[in-house]
Design an enzyme around this catalytic site. Sequence first.
Site, PDB file in Angstrom:
ATOM      1  N   ASP A   1      14.924  41.114 -14.466  1.00  0.00           N
ATOM      2  CA  ASP A   1      14.018  40.958 -13.321  1.00  0.00           C
ATOM      3  C   ASP A   1      14.721  41.231 -11.993  1.00  0.00           C
ATOM      4  O   ASP A   1      14.194  41.907 -11.139  1.00  0.00           O
ATOM      5  CB  ASP A   1      13.372  39.549 -13.323  1.00  0.00           C
ATOM      6  CG  ASP A   1      14.394  38.405 -13.418  1.00  0.00           C
ATOM      7  OD1 ASP A   1      15.608  38.667 -13.539  1.00  0.00           O
ATOM      8  OD2 ASP A   1      13.965  37.239 -13.393  1.00  0.00           O
TER       9      ASP A   1
ATOM     10  N   ASP B   1      21.312  40.062  -8.642  1.00  0.00           N
ATOM     11  CA  ASP B   1      21.692  39.233  -7.496  1.00  0.00           C
ATOM     12  C   ASP B   1      23.214  39.301  -7.330  1.00  0.00           C
ATOM     13  O   ASP B   1      23.734  40.255  -6.770  1.00  0.00           O
ATOM     14  CB  ASP B   1      21.167  37.817  -7.760  1.00  0.00           C
ATOM     15  CG  ASP B   1      21.339  36.878  -6.591  1.00  0.00           C
ATOM     16  OD1 ASP B   1      21.426  37.361  -5.451  1.00  0.00           O
ATOM     17  OD2 ASP B   1      21.380  35.652  -6.793  1.00  0.00           O
TER      18      ASP B   1
ATOM     19  N   LYS C   1      18.933  42.549  -4.928  1.00  0.00           N
ATOM     20  CA  LYS C   1      19.381  41.901  -3.690  1.00  0.00           C
ATOM     21  C   LYS C   1      20.799  42.378  -3.457  1.00  0.00           C
ATOM     22  O   LYS C   1      21.769  41.704  -3.815  1.00  0.00           O
ATOM     23  CB  LYS C   1      19.395  40.375  -3.868  1.00  0.00           C
ATOM     24  CG  LYS C   1      18.061  39.712  -3.764  1.00  0.00           C
ATOM     25  CD  LYS C   1      18.266  38.223  -3.499  1.00  0.00           C
ATOM     26  CE  LYS C   1      17.525  37.393  -4.500  1.00  0.00           C
ATOM     27  NZ  LYS C   1      17.791  35.947  -4.395  1.00  0.00           N
TER      28      LYS C   1
ATOM     29  N   PHE D   1      15.051  33.851  -1.767  1.00  0.00           N
ATOM     30  CA  PHE D   1      14.751  33.476  -3.134  1.00  0.00           C
ATOM     31  C   PHE D   1      13.307  33.874  -3.476  1.00  0.00           C
ATOM     32  O   PHE D   1      12.354  33.394  -2.876  1.00  0.00           O
ATOM     33  CB  PHE D   1      14.966  31.982  -3.364  1.00  0.00           C
ATOM     34  CG  PHE D   1      14.888  31.647  -4.813  1.00  0.00           C
ATOM     35  CD1 PHE D   1      15.942  31.942  -5.654  1.00  0.00           C
ATOM     36  CD2 PHE D   1      13.736  31.106  -5.349  1.00  0.00           C
ATOM     37  CE1 PHE D   1      15.862  31.699  -7.016  1.00  0.00           C
ATOM     38  CE2 PHE D   1      13.646  30.854  -6.704  1.00  0.00           C
ATOM     39  CZ  PHE D   1      14.715  31.154  -7.536  1.00  0.00           C
TER      40      PHE D   1
ATOM     41  N   ASP E   1      10.975  32.969 -11.529  1.00  0.00           N
ATOM     42  CA  ASP E   1      10.550  31.567 -11.451  1.00  0.00           C
ATOM     43  C   ASP E   1      11.344  30.758 -10.451  1.00  0.00           C
ATOM     44  O   ASP E   1      12.439  31.130 -10.037  1.00  0.00           O
ATOM     45  CB  ASP E   1      10.726  30.907 -12.825  1.00  0.00           C
ATOM     46  CG  ASP E   1      12.206  30.646 -13.130  1.00  0.00           C
ATOM     47  OD1 ASP E   1      13.002  31.608 -13.065  1.00  0.00           O
ATOM     48  OD2 ASP E   1      12.568  29.486 -13.412  1.00  0.00           O
TER      49      ASP E   1
ATOM     50  N   ARG F   1       5.996  32.138 -12.386  1.00  0.00           N
ATOM     51  CA  ARG F   1       6.192  33.427 -13.067  1.00  0.00           C
ATOM     52  C   ARG F   1       4.889  34.225 -13.125  1.00  0.00           C
ATOM     53  O   ARG F   1       4.889  35.445 -13.096  1.00  0.00           O
ATOM     54  CB  ARG F   1       6.685  33.215 -14.505  1.00  0.00           C
ATOM     55  CG  ARG F   1       8.097  32.644 -14.612  1.00  0.00           C
ATOM     56  CD  ARG F   1       8.617  32.812 -16.031  1.00  0.00           C
ATOM     57  NE  ARG F   1       9.759  31.960 -16.332  1.00  0.00           N
ATOM     58  CZ  ARG F   1      11.027  32.264 -16.069  1.00  0.00           C
ATOM     59  NH1 ARG F   1      11.322  33.393 -15.487  1.00  0.00           N
ATOM     60  NH2 ARG F   1      11.986  31.424 -16.389  1.00  0.00           N
TER      61      ARG F   1
HETATM   62  P1  IMP Z   1      22.918  37.277 -11.079  1.00  0.00           P
HETATM   63  O1  IMP Z   1      23.659  36.978 -12.345  1.00  0.00           O
HETATM   64  O2  IMP Z   1      23.429  36.465  -9.924  1.00  0.00           O
HETATM   65  O3  IMP Z   1      22.821  38.740 -10.743  1.00  0.00           O
HETATM   66  O4  IMP Z   1      21.465  36.695 -11.238  1.00  0.00           O
HETATM   67  C1  IMP Z   1      20.540  37.195 -12.081  1.00  0.00           C
HETATM   68  C2  IMP Z   1      19.623  36.097 -12.561  1.00  0.00           C
HETATM   69  O5  IMP Z   1      19.482  35.028 -11.601  1.00  0.00           O
HETATM   70  C3  IMP Z   1      18.245  36.676 -12.722  1.00  0.00           C
HETATM   71  O6  IMP Z   1      18.052  37.065 -14.060  1.00  0.00           O
HETATM   72  C4  IMP Z   1      17.339  35.533 -12.315  1.00  0.00           C
HETATM   73  O7  IMP Z   1      17.017  34.751 -13.450  1.00  0.00           O
HETATM   74  C5  IMP Z   1      18.132  34.672 -11.380  1.00  0.00           C
HETATM   75  N1  IMP Z   1      17.784  34.930  -9.955  1.00  0.00           N
HETATM   76  C6  IMP Z   1      18.569  35.478  -9.013  1.00  0.00           C
HETATM   77  N2  IMP Z   1      17.934  35.575  -7.831  1.00  0.00           N
HETATM   78  C7  IMP Z   1      16.689  35.086  -8.043  1.00  0.00           C
HETATM   79  C8  IMP Z   1      15.536  34.952  -7.204  1.00  0.00           C
HETATM   80  O8  IMP Z   1      15.501  35.316  -6.013  1.00  0.00           O
HETATM   81  N3  IMP Z   1      14.436  34.414  -7.800  1.00  0.00           N
HETATM   82  C9  IMP Z   1      14.408  34.017  -9.106  1.00  0.00           C
HETATM   83  N4  IMP Z   1      15.460  34.148  -9.927  1.00  0.00           N
HETATM   84  C10 IMP Z   1      16.590  34.671  -9.397  1.00  0.00           C
HETATM   85 MG    MG Z   2      16.394  35.747 -15.290  1.00  0.00          MG
END
Ligand code: IMP
Ligand code: MG
Length: 191
Positions: free
Chosen positions: A107, A110, A138, A159, A166, A172
């Site tokens: 999805d 980040d 992001k 966020f 979610d 969701r």
């Molecule tokens: P990363 O490992 O930091 O890249 O984060 C990825 C996971 O964090 C995604 O699969 C989401 O489940 C969650 N996540 C990161 N940012 C958001 C957001 O803005 N809204 C909801 N879930 C997020």
């Molecule tokens: Mg996720």
Amino acid sequence: MTKAKNFPLHADLETVLVSEKDIKKRVKKLGAEIATAYGDEEITVVSIINGAIFFTADLLREIPNPVRLDCIRISSYRNDTKSVGQPKLLQSLTLDIANRHVLLIDDILDTGKTFSSVANMLKKLNPASLHTCVLLDKRGRREVEFEADFVGFEIPDKFAVGYGLDFAERYRNLPCIGVLKPNLQNPPEWA
Ligand code: IMP
Ligand code: MG
């Protein structure tokens, strides 16, 4: 029946980042981009649930190629305030991906930790190729260097909820992507 507090859901949003109409338009285009990139090959899709469920379901219906679908579940390291260790695999693949053209879908990208660790894990299973697709990016938040091959939208460092994303397992099912009103967010958990 007890009355839900957050009803209707969209009233909890402060701003809409991506409208339902724009999601539909972009998902259609992404499907065409992916189809062009894969030619007439079969694609083995690995979708990270729960977040990518809605996006995956819509995107795959825009791709005319034969597709095999598998889903994996990754532990959220985010609620754990003490350890920021590697994301863990909670539910593994059921399909064999060796010598297959694999497309990993999530999805949101980040910090990059989830995608990079899952991509490394999949590479060890010897796919013929591995590409990545993400609905939201992001970019400003990256801690691990990682770029997805196919990106739906770049969004600011806010966020986001809706269309699969979610907050504490809620929102969701919102058909758009938005930002919650500040009084409904819980900053310490997501700071
Ligand atoms: P990363 O490992 O930091 O890249 O984060 C990825 C996971 O964090 C995604 O699969 C989401 O489940 C969650 N996540 C990161 N940012 C958001 C957001 O803005 N809204 C909801 N879930 C997020
Ligand atoms: Mg996720």
